[in-house]
Design an enzyme around this catalytic site. Structure first.
Site, PDB file in Angstrom:
ATOM      1  N   ASP A  67      48.191  35.823  39.103  1.00  0.00           N
ATOM      2  CA  ASP A  67      48.755  36.926  39.880  1.00  0.00           C
ATOM      3  C   ASP A  67      48.361  36.894  41.352  1.00  0.00           C
ATOM      4  OD1 ASP A  67      46.093  37.502  39.215  1.00  0.00           O
ATOM      5  OD2 ASP A  67      46.645  39.060  37.791  1.00  0.00           O
ATOM      6  N   ASP A 136      42.049  49.012  31.463  1.00  0.00           N
ATOM      7  CA  ASP A 136      43.167  49.651  30.763  1.00  0.00           C
ATOM      8  C   ASP A 136      43.853  48.670  29.801  1.00  0.00           C
ATOM      9  OD1 ASP A 136      44.411  47.940  32.520  1.00  0.00           O
ATOM     10  OD2 ASP A 136      45.481  49.495  33.642  1.00  0.00           O
ATOM     11  N   HIS A 138      44.836  45.565  30.582  1.00  0.00           N
ATOM     12  CA  HIS A 138      45.771  44.609  31.177  1.00  0.00           C
ATOM     13  C   HIS A 138      45.260  43.175  31.095  1.00  0.00           C
ATOM     14  CE1 HIS A 138      43.890  45.408  35.410  1.00  0.00           C
ATOM     15  NE2 HIS A 138      43.495  44.219  35.012  1.00  0.00           N
ATOM     16  N   GLU A 143      50.296  45.681  33.181  1.00  0.00           N
ATOM     17  CA  GLU A 143      49.682  46.985  32.935  1.00  0.00           C
ATOM     18  C   GLU A 143      50.281  47.622  31.672  1.00  0.00           C
ATOM     19  OE1 GLU A 143      47.122  47.693  34.483  1.00  0.00           O
ATOM     20  OE2 GLU A 143      47.288  47.826  36.655  1.00  0.00           O
TER      21      GLU A 143
HETATM   22  C1  F6R Z   1      42.895  38.640  37.720  1.00  0.00           C
HETATM   23  C2  F6R Z   1      43.558  39.351  36.645  1.00  0.00           C
HETATM   24  C3  F6R Z   1      43.012  40.582  36.040  1.00  0.00           C
HETATM   25  C4  F6R Z   1      41.493  40.588  35.861  1.00  0.00           C
HETATM   26  C5  F6R Z   1      41.039  41.930  35.299  1.00  0.00           C
HETATM   27  C6  F6R Z   1      39.543  41.987  35.125  1.00  0.00           C
HETATM   28  O1  F6R Z   1      43.637  37.487  38.075  1.00  0.00           O
HETATM   29  O2  F6R Z   1      44.599  38.935  36.276  1.00  0.00           O
HETATM   30  O3  F6R Z   1      43.615  40.767  34.788  1.00  0.00           O
HETATM   31  O4  F6R Z   1      41.131  39.534  35.013  1.00  0.00           O
HETATM   32  O5  F6R Z   1      41.451  42.961  36.141  1.00  0.00           O
HETATM   33  O6  F6R Z   1      38.956  42.003  36.385  1.00  0.00           O
HETATM   34  P1  F6R Z   1      37.376  41.841  36.573  1.00  0.00           P
HETATM   35  O7  F6R Z   1      37.065  40.448  36.130  1.00  0.00           O
HETATM   36  O8  F6R Z   1      37.152  42.011  38.053  1.00  0.00           O
HETATM   37  O9  F6R Z   1      36.740  42.875  35.733  1.00  0.00           O
END
Ligand code: F6R
Length: 243
Positions: A67, A136, A138, A143
């Site tokens: 992303d 959440d 994702h 989301e």
């Molecule tokens: C990042 C991504 C997100 C993160 C998720 C967890 O490329 O796609 O899904 O993996 O938000 O983020 P952290 O690792 O910062 O807790």
């Protein structure tokens, strides 16, 4: 879904880095699906060390990232292109032309998603996809929703995600409200998926991902249907469930 319990977050990251090293040694032109955020940082540190020690060669590897924030150029310190360059690509012997992140500066969402889809089709499914897990539920920036999106999409980030990610920005208002993300279908077509989850704050959502119903309201729950998905989690992240 296989769950690997580790003693620490660092051990989880060592397990994943070791699996990537072994894949690339067995298949030098492997395709890697990569994630950003806090979770994979030690994985990338370990891969850079292994590369510098001559234990693994990335010269023929291709990477695709999950992303990118809408509106942020690759030169912006909080863009995911910048993150990947500084945490990994500039530290290993990868050909930069073979590293792909969605184009956050393309204002036309349809165009941006179509371009990334064409690229993903051309490259084909990743041999290993690394995932983190949002509070959440994702994966990528898919989301909670009423459906699973197949391919690359422009999404509105939830309030939970904005709150979680504001730690990387000067202030909450600087966090982009939208992102381009690889779709759930594309993620599910990857050959092997490694999900790293750490800490008590992810324990409740991890329980839903592993043991709850498969529902787009908890996007990560779809991974229950993947034939080769491993959750690598420390005890704190697994503290809400008996494994
Ligand atoms: C990042 C991504 C997100 C993160 C998720 C967890 O490329 O796609 O899904 O993996 O938000 O983020 P952290 O690792 O910062 O807790």
């Amino acid at each position: 879904m296989k769950v690997i319990v580790t003693n620490s977050y660092d051990e989880s990251c060592a397990v994943v880095a070791g699996m990537i090293r072994d894949l690339v040694n067995a298949k030098p032109n492997a395709k890697l699906g990569l994630a950003t955020g806090g979770t994979p940082v030690p994985i990338y540190q370990k891969l850079a060390q292994m590369n510098q020690a001559g234990e693994v060669d990335f010269s023929q590897v291709h990477t695709v990232n999950l992303d990118e924030y809408c509106g942020l150029p690759g030169t912006h310190e909080q863009s995911y292109r910048y993150f990947m360059n500084t945490h990994l690509f500039h530290k290993i012997n990868i050909n930069h032309a073979n590293t792909y992140v969605p184009n956050g500066t393309e204002p036309d969402a349809e165009k941006a998603c179509q371009a990334y889809n064409e690229l993903l089709h051309k490259i084909g499914p990743a041999d290993i996809q690394i995932l983190g897990l949002g509070h959440d539920g994702h994966i990528g920036f898919n989301e909670p929703s009423d459906h699973f999106e197949n391919e690359t999409d422009c999404v509105d980030l939830t309030e939970t995600t904005i709150q979680a990610n504001k730690r990387f920005f000067d202030s909450e208002k600087d966090v982009p409200k939208q992102a381009y993300t690889m779709g759930i279908g594309t993620i599910m077509r990857c050959r092997k998926i490694l999900v790293v989850v750490s800490g008590k704050d992810k324990a409740e959502i991890l329980k839903q991902v592993i043991q709850g119903p498969v529902t787009p309201e908890v996007p990560g729950s779809i991974l229950q249907f993947h034939p080769d998905c491993m959750i690598i989690a420390d005890e704190a992240a697994l503290s809400e469930m008996a494994v």
